[in-house]
Design a protein around this motif. Sequence first.
Motif, PDB file in Angstrom:
ATOM      1  N   PRO A 115       0.818  -1.221   0.000  1.00 24.98           N
ATOM      2  CA  PRO A 115       0.000   0.000   0.000  1.00 24.98           C
ATOM      3  C   PRO A 115       0.853   1.274   0.000  1.00 24.98           C
ATOM      4  N   GLY A 116       1.991   1.214   0.713  1.00 28.05           N
ATOM      5  CA  GLY A 116       2.874   2.390   0.780  1.00 28.05           C
ATOM      6  C   GLY A 116       3.394   2.782  -0.586  1.00 28.05           C
ATOM      7  N   LEU A 117       3.875   1.780  -1.350  1.00 31.57           N
ATOM      8  CA  LEU A 117       4.417   2.058  -2.685  1.00 31.57           C
ATOM      9  C   LEU A 117       3.306   2.448  -3.646  1.00 31.57           C
ATOM     10  N   GLU A 118       2.149   1.810  -3.513  1.00 34.74           N
ATOM     11  CA  GLU A 118       1.008   2.125  -4.393  1.00 34.74           C
ATOM     12  C   GLU A 118       0.615   3.592  -4.223  1.00 34.74           C
ATOM     13  N   ASN A 119       0.555   4.022  -2.974  1.00 32.95           N
ATOM     14  CA  ASN A 119       0.198   5.412  -2.672  1.00 32.95           C
ATOM     15  C   ASN A 119       1.287   6.377  -3.172  1.00 32.95           C
ATOM     16  N   PHE A 120       2.542   5.978  -2.953  1.00 32.19           N
ATOM     17  CA  PHE A 120       3.678   6.829  -3.329  1.00 32.19           C
ATOM     18  C   PHE A 120       3.755   7.052  -4.845  1.00 32.19           C
ATOM     19  N   CYS A 121       3.401   6.019  -5.609  1.00 28.19           N
ATOM     20  CA  CYS A 121       3.510   6.104  -7.076  1.00 28.19           C
ATOM     21  C   CYS A 121       2.603   7.168  -7.681  1.00 28.19           C
ATOM     22  N   GLN A 122       1.579   7.578  -6.939  1.00 26.95           N
ATOM     23  CA  GLN A 122       0.708   8.651  -7.429  1.00 26.95           C
ATOM     24  C   GLN A 122       1.446   9.997  -7.461  1.00 26.95           C
ATOM     25  N   SER A 123       2.551  10.072  -6.723  1.00 26.84           N
ATOM     26  CA  SER A 123       3.325  11.332  -6.682  1.00 26.84           C
ATOM     27  C   SER A 123       4.563  11.297  -7.589  1.00 26.84           C
ATOM     28  N   LEU A 124       4.784  10.172  -8.275  1.00 28.04           N
ATOM     29  CA  LEU A 124       6.030  10.032  -9.039  1.00 28.04           C
ATOM     30  C   LEU A 124       6.188  11.048 -10.170  1.00 28.04           C
ATOM     31  N   ASP A 125       5.056  11.481 -10.740  1.00 29.82           N
ATOM     32  CA  ASP A 125       5.124  12.470 -11.832  1.00 29.82           C
ATOM     33  C   ASP A 125       5.854  13.743 -11.407  1.00 29.82           C
ATOM     34  N   LEU A 126       5.807  14.041 -10.108  1.00 27.96           N
ATOM     35  CA  LEU A 126       6.487  15.238  -9.587  1.00 27.96           C
ATOM     36  C   LEU A 126       7.980  15.203  -9.913  1.00 27.96           C
ATOM     37  N   TYR A 127       8.550  13.979  -9.942  1.00 31.65           N
ATOM     38  CA  TYR A 127       9.980  13.844 -10.240  1.00 31.65           C
ATOM     39  C   TYR A 127      10.276  14.232 -11.692  1.00 31.65           C
ATOM     40  N   GLY A 128       9.336  13.908 -12.572  1.00 32.82           N
ATOM     41  CA  GLY A 128       9.475  14.321 -13.972  1.00 32.82           C
ATOM     42  C   GLY A 128       9.424  15.826 -14.107  1.00 32.82           C
ATOM     43  N   HIS A 129       8.460  16.441 -13.422  1.00 40.32           N
ATOM     44  CA  HIS A 129       8.336  17.920 -13.468  1.00 40.32           C
ATOM     45  C   HIS A 129       9.558  18.578 -12.830  1.00 40.32           C
ATOM     46  N   TYR A 130      10.075  17.951 -11.794  1.00 44.73           N
ATOM     47  CA  TYR A 130      11.267  18.491 -11.124  1.00 44.73           C
ATOM     48  C   TYR A 130      12.458  18.492 -12.089  1.00 44.73           C
ATOM     49  N   ALA A 131      12.591  17.396 -12.863  1.00 44.09           N
ATOM     50  CA  ALA A 131      13.690  17.287 -13.843  1.00 44.09           C
ATOM     51  C   ALA A 131      13.533  18.333 -14.944  1.00 44.09           C
TER      52      ALA A 131
END
Length: 320
Positions: free
Chosen positions: A80-96
């Motif tokens: 559940p922790g990783l599933e929830n975290f993956c919803q925020s992964l796009d932020l890393y793309g925007h950060y780059a």
Amino acid sequence: VEDQRARWERKRSRTAKELLETEHKYLEQLDLVLTYFVTILKAKGTLKPAALETIFGPLETLYSASHILSLHLEKGNLGPGLENFCQSLDLYGHYAENLEQANKTLKEQLRKKKSFRRFKKLQETRPQFQGRKLEDLLPLPLQRLHQYKHFFRDLLENTSPDTPEYQKLAKAVKSVSEVSQWVQDIFDKRENSLQLLRVQKLLKGRKSQVLTPGRWYIREGWLLVVPSKGEELKRRMFFLFSDILIAAKPCHPLHPLNSNKLSCQAVYPLHQCSVDKVFGHTQSQGGLLSLSFPHKTLLLMSSNQQEIHDWYRSLTAAVR
């Protein structure tokens, strides 16, 4: 089967523990930037909100997402922790996407504002920073993204496919791989733009318009041009791109402006080119390539056989 399961479980526990330990360390480093820079700068108003937003991007949101992930990991709620975290992964793309502009704005503000220069210097001398500069800390999220990719993959490999967590981990691996690819593409495009700009600055003359959208830099190097009539060999610098091949020669060493530049001699479009190895198949010294264009044939030679082989590979790939 039981032994295999026990081995998987041991490896998985080790990886989960390491993920949590490194996540705590990552949060500490992000916290340094947020506490000693973002929060104080906001309160003091040293930088305008737009400049502050550009330099630090979505750092606060990244911190929150990682903090929630670490709480899940502490409780052992891996799936559940990783599933929830993956919803925020796009932020890393925007950060780059924002990182280049962030560095540019940071340099600009340091040049313009004495108060910001002094503030930055003072904060970086604090013992918590251990001699690191703000510039060293800003790329941290992208380094962490690279680590996530390996951690998530290791966890998946050591999870039994018939457990409910397996699907969640598989999804997490897919998400992190997609975002990593997105970030890699951003860096590749940036690196390519720098290469195009560098070559454009090297070449003098109007004939060579290197900076063209969609063009990719491939390679460069000195090769000998074999003339059609029995003249002597000409040494030329060649630049290979995804759509053209440029031949250039050095400008006169005593030229007042262009002594360290190259003069563009010819631009060959690759869309109607065919490439052949004339020799260089055997273990002989060097080799010769033949490039056929609709109205010209170009013979290129090198005494280094590996070099000719590399050029042949690059040219055939570009033409294809």
